[in-house]
Write an enzyme that holds these catalytic residues in place. Structure first.
Site, short mmCIF file in Angstrom:
data_model
loop_
_atom_site.label_atom_id
_atom_site.label_comp_id
_atom_site.label_asym_id
_atom_site.label_seq_id
_atom_site.Cartn_x
_atom_site.Cartn_y
_atom_site.Cartn_z
N GLU A 1 -8.12 8.71 3.82
CA GLU A 1 -8.99 9.89 3.75
C GLU A 1 -10.46 9.52 3.73
O GLU A 1 -11.29 10.20 4.32
CB GLU A 1 -8.63 10.74 2.51
CG GLU A 1 -7.33 11.51 2.66
CD GLU A 1 -7.36 12.49 3.84
OE1 GLU A 1 -8.44 12.97 4.21
OE2 GLU A 1 -6.29 12.76 4.40
N TYR B 1 -13.33 18.35 -0.20
CA TYR B 1 -12.32 18.21 0.84
C TYR B 1 -11.38 17.04 0.54
O TYR B 1 -10.14 17.19 0.56
CB TYR B 1 -12.95 18.00 2.24
CG TYR B 1 -11.89 17.52 3.20
CD1 TYR B 1 -10.92 18.39 3.66
CD2 TYR B 1 -11.79 16.17 3.53
CE1 TYR B 1 -9.89 17.96 4.46
CE2 TYR B 1 -10.76 15.71 4.33
CZ TYR B 1 -9.81 16.61 4.79
OH TYR B 1 -8.78 16.17 5.57
N ASP C 1 -11.24 21.00 6.39
CA ASP C 1 -12.05 20.09 7.22
C ASP C 1 -12.43 20.85 8.50
O ASP C 1 -12.08 22.02 8.67
CB ASP C 1 -11.32 18.77 7.50
CG ASP C 1 -10.15 18.94 8.46
OD1 ASP C 1 -9.82 20.08 8.81
OD2 ASP C 1 -9.58 17.90 8.87
#
Ligand code: SF4
Length: 381
Positions: A57, A140, A158
């Site tokens: 991520e 996020y 996103d």
């Protein structure tokens, strides 16, 4: 005509069912069924290890999947656990990150690993608020880790998900504005099927990345085409709203390829400097130099910068190359000159460290993309 009549049917059908819950359920089921068949085979999807998912991520922030694929396995091979990353040197981490850009992410990831080891017993915390307290983890990334690694009922927003949601529900407005973002988040929350956030969020991401494309959405291949308000109106491209364009400033920067004697002479070494950790690109090595001030020639600016940064005097010789590079908030043109060192023992005044090295040994140092272009040009001469 065919599209309109079919969707007209859908509208009547939805109205007859008389509620939004039916539409929500339909979207959930169709997306999850589509994802079960169409999910992209990505290495971070073959693991439940929260550390590996965190690494993926962080790498995926502002970086394309295709680029991350070239780094992810190598990074995990070098730093396989929180403990290994926490115990690493910043130089090693930056070297493994070299070329991926946005180096603050690498510094934050290492710092986050140290906090996880020191304060959380080596385990990622299980709540979004605690995840967000770690360096480099914003809303996020916290939502993505909580849902993907722990399957918590947390939405994600996103760029891909924003596009899909804005089109599905015709949510107008600039998504970077708080009010629009709030609406989108509410929508993401209301669509989330309980206890299936991991697959559902990734399905939304994949749909945005592969079907609901920015300029040419492939609506004919979309599993939720019959529930899409923007498609129904024939206005897919109008969503999401576009942010107001900002003018990106441009700066000129000079860099010195400082030789201990003459350029390329046998035994002549090259001087490189390490950027201070708090600065942009902190911890990376570079050919020293800096920004050109108003009224200076490029040569004058370079001689001044080398004096201020390293306390050395140089003769500025010929230009080797110009490199254009775009960062998030500005664009720059870097002018790289050969220089001859003529006086002063280098001192780290406006840098963290310095070293004399050779063209071959430059491979041992983590350099920014722009500086690696200088190395490539030196090797071509
Ligand atoms: Fe995107 Fe088209 Fe699917 Fe709507 S129907 S979500 S615009 S791909």
């Amino acid at each position: 005509m065919q599209r309109l009549s079919r969707e007209g049917g859908r509208r009547v059908c939805s109205a007859a069912m008389g509620n939004d819950d039916k539409r929500t359920k339909d979207i959930q089921e169709r997306l999850l069924a589509w994802y079960a068949i169409e999910a992209r085979d990505l290495p971070w999807r073959n693991t439940r290890d929260p550390y590996a998912i965190l690494v993926s991520e962080i790498m995926l922030q502002q970086t394309r999947v295709e680029t991350v694929l070239g780094y992810y396995d190598r990074f995990l091979g070098r730093f396989p656990t929180f403990d290994a990353l926490a115990a690493s040197s910043l130089d090693d981490v930056l070297k493994s990150w070299e070329g991926l850009g946005y180096y603050r992410r690498a510094r934050n990831l290492r710092r986050a690993a140290q906090i996880v080891v020191d304060e959380h017993g080596g385990q990622l915390p299980l709540t979004v608020s605690k995840l967000r307290s770690l360096p480099g983890i914003g809303p996020y990334t916290a939502g993505a880790i909580a849902s993907i690694a722990f399957n918590l009922d947390e939405p994600v927003l996103d760029g891909n998900v924003v596009r899909v949601l804005a089109r599905l529900r015709r949510i107008s407005g600039d998504p970077s504005r708080a009010a629009t973002r709030k609406r989108l988040l509410r929508e993401a929350q209301s669509l989330l099927p309980r206890s299936q956030a991991s697959h559902f969020n990734q399905a939304l991401m994949d749909l945005g990345a592969r079907v609901c494309l920015p300029r040419s959405p492939r609506c004919h291949a979309c599993p939720v085409v019959n529930e899409c308000d923007a498609h129904y109106a024939g206005e897919e491209i109008a969503y999401p709203g576009k942010p107001a364009r900002k003018r990106v400033p441009h700066i000129d920067v000079v860099a010195g390829i400082v030789w201990s004697t003459e350029p390329f002479a046998p035994g002549s070494r090259l001087l490189i400097a390490k950027r201070r950790e708090a600065d942009m690109l902190g911890g990376l090595w570079e050919f020293p130099g800096g920004r050109v001030e108003d009224g200076e020639t490029l040569e004058q600016a370079l001689a001044r910068e080398l004096r201020e940064e390293l306390s050395i005097d140089t003769d500025v010789l010929e230009l080797l190359l110009q490199v254009k590079h775009a960062y998030t908030h500005f664009r720059m043109t870097m002018h790289a000159y050969h220089c001859r060192h003529i006086g002063g023992e280098p001192r780290a005044i406006e840098c963290a460290d310095w070293a004399w090295t050779t063209i071959t040994d430059l491979d041992a140092y983590a350099l920014s993309t722009a500086d690696r272009k200088i190395v490539a040009a030196l090797r071509k001469v």
